[in-house]
Scaffold this active site. Structure first.
Site, mmCIF file in Angstrom:
data_model
loop_
_atom_site.group_PDB
_atom_site.id
_atom_site.type_symbol
_atom_site.label_atom_id
_atom_site.label_comp_id
_atom_site.label_asym_id
_atom_site.label_seq_id
_atom_site.Cartn_x
_atom_site.Cartn_y
_atom_site.Cartn_z
ATOM 1 C CG ASP A 205 -0.360 -0.402 2.210
ATOM 2 O OD1 ASP A 205 0.859 -0.261 2.571
ATOM 3 O OD2 ASP A 205 -0.894 -0.989 3.362
ATOM 4 C CG HIS B 100 -5.933 -2.378 8.725
ATOM 5 N ND1 HIS B 100 -5.900 -0.873 9.480
ATOM 6 C CD2 HIS B 100 -4.579 -2.188 8.426
ATOM 7 C CE1 HIS B 100 -4.889 -0.764 9.876
ATOM 8 N NE2 HIS B 100 -3.944 -1.316 9.447
ATOM 9 C CD GLU C 288 -8.987 1.093 7.983
ATOM 10 O OE1 GLU C 288 -8.889 0.073 8.573
ATOM 11 O OE2 GLU C 288 -8.152 2.047 7.829
#
Length: 243
Positions: free
Chosen positions: A70, A141, A146
């Site tokens: 990410d 998460h 999420e």
């Protein structure tokens, strides 16, 4: 309940060594392997160990490819709190991995859909992720996936929960500087990895690890999907050990 191998270690340093053994074994077996990498405080002992082993000649990163989970939306790769910067500082700059063999989502992309699609395509062209490293958030998460009402399949943009922003504000001057969105590999991307290694330390991770391992599989606890993965190793210290 998850059919995972759960390894209990004494402290974060031992966790780093145990995890590094798994990375070293893979790289020696498959020098051109693809690693899925994570950021945050949990992987740091592992990265320190990998750097030491590379310097000692035990691990050769020259053919390794890596894809990060990410990146914050809006941050450039040279921003001190970007995940590209984190990876450079804590691993890439200290091992013999080729820059072109490391990908991190582009936090400043102007075409989100195209960037996410290209990210998936690059991982696919490399032959998929051999070993995916994960941490776990207090809300369950993995990556920045999420809690929500479904399991997102592919790399996508996500709005960050307040609990996540609060947890990460220690890295910024104030909560106002913490990005409100990020780009993350999807749950499907994570689950496609051949092997998953999840690292967690500290008593504050014990409850969420228990829910991940022993609770129902639900997108309200994104990590619970790992109960369906055929090859999961969880390395946690005594404080986080949930069983």
């Amino acid at each position: 309940m998850i059919h995972a191998r759960v390894i209990k270690v004494k402290n974060p340093e031992e966790m780093g060594k145990v995890a590094a053994d798994l990375f070293e074994a893979l790289i020696q077996t498959k020098p051109a392997c693809v690693l899925g990498l994570a950021t945050g405080s949990s992987p740091l002992p592992l990265y320190r160990e990998l750097v030491e082993r590379c310097k000692a000649g035990k691990i050769d990163f020259s053919r390794v490819r890596s894809a990060n989970l990410d990146e914050y939306k809006g941050l450039s790769g040279d921003h001190p709190q970007s995940y590209r910067y984190f990876m450079q500082e804590n691993l890439f700059n200290h091992v013999n991995i080729k820059p072109e063999n490391t990908i991190v989502p582009n936090g400043q992309t102007e075409d989100v859909a195209a960037m996410c699609q290209a990210y998936e395509k690059q991982i696919e062209e490399w032959g998929g992720v051999d070993l995916q490293l994960l941490g776990i958030g207090h809300d369950g998460h993995i990556g920045f996936n999420e809690p929500t009402d479904h399991f997102p399949a592919m790399t996508h943009e996500v709005e960050l929960e307040e609990i996540t922003r609060q947890a990460n504000k220690r890295f910024f001057n104030s909560i106002d500087e913490v990005p409100t969105a990020a780009y993350t590999m999807g749950i499907g991307t994570v689950m496609a990895a051949r092997k998953v290694v999840l690292v967690a330390t500290g008593a504050d991770k014990k409850e969420i690890l228990y829910k991940t391992l022993c609770g129902p599989v639900t997108p309200q606890v994104p990590a619970s999907i790992l109960q369906f993965h055929p090859d999961v190793t969880i390395i946690c210290d005594e404080a986080a050990y949930p069983l």
